[in-house]
Design an enzyme around this catalytic site. Sequence first.
Site, PDB file in Angstrom:
ATOM      1  N   ARG A   1     -12.261  11.731   1.543  1.00  0.00           N
ATOM      2  CA  ARG A   1     -12.654  10.860   0.425  1.00  0.00           C
ATOM      3  C   ARG A   1     -12.200   9.445   0.763  1.00  0.00           C
ATOM      4  NH1 ARG A   1     -10.574   8.816  -4.353  1.00  0.00           N
ATOM      5  NH2 ARG A   1     -12.011   8.802  -6.150  1.00  0.00           N
TER       6      ARG A   1
ATOM      7  N   LYS B   1      -4.310   4.221   0.718  1.00  0.00           N
ATOM      8  CA  LYS B   1      -3.158   4.596  -0.112  1.00  0.00           C
ATOM      9  C   LYS B   1      -1.903   3.810   0.275  1.00  0.00           C
ATOM     10  CE  LYS B   1      -5.051   7.888  -2.713  1.00  0.00           C
ATOM     11  NZ  LYS B   1      -5.012   9.333  -2.494  1.00  0.00           N
TER      12      LYS B   1
END
Length: 284
Positions: free
Chosen positions: A264, A229
């Site tokens: 995840r 991210k």
Amino acid sequence: MTEKIVLQNKEFEWGKRTYIMGVLNVTPDSFSDGGQFNTLDAALTQAEKMLAAGVDIIDIGGQSTRPGSEQISLDEELNRVIPVVELLRSQPNELANIPLSIDTTRANVAQAAIEAGADLINDISGATFEPEILSVVAKLDVPIVLMHIRGTPKTMQQLTDYQDLIGEISQFFQERIQAAKTAGIDPKNIILDPGIGFAKTYEQNLEILRHLPKLKSLGFPLLVGPSRKSFIGHILNEKDPQKRVWGTAAACVAAIVGSGDILRVHDVKEMVDVCRVADAIYRV
């Protein structure tokens, strides 16, 4: 918190160890790996790599949720994900039995994917985009991940003004949990995801990782998705998401310390090793 769930005869015993959900984006435009796996052959090869690396769940997504992304048509999403589910389920090896998750906000996609052989639904909207997805999940008696978001992927990064970030995420979860129960979903089938990177600033993502135990106190398993991210890129001054592997590893360890249950991730092999060591230290 519920002790465990069973998917494809595989037990997920919450708190015992960290489970790895591998990302399989069958899209041309995901933020990190768009276009890499959007053919059936490429998707199968990537799924085989994740299986060999020790993945616990493969999460198949046909709709990019990167900041600013536009929603595709229902037919397009179905055409992207259902053939992949059917292909993986038809394999003459262990891949046929790997638990499969479908990353969707649409009730029709959820229904079709479960009927094709998927095992759980991962809804980035917390079942707010199409509330009828809750009744579908209840009828099919499968787990659902309810993620925190504000707005849509197109608008979410303009909606990061919180008075009490953790408190507001908790309130959102309480409302979504109640909606799920009202729809008939068994509480053991509810998993929560604080939505790192979704309507969150760099500082807010770090705050979530610091305060995961407060969200865990709601009594449900936590899925955390820090992989590659932008907050990691911000810290490392790294614009290429694929070069954020070890920054992701650090975030994954933080999630384990905070009692996250499922991570995840894109880089399955590396994160399986990271989680084994972190589990040995922290899950005593």
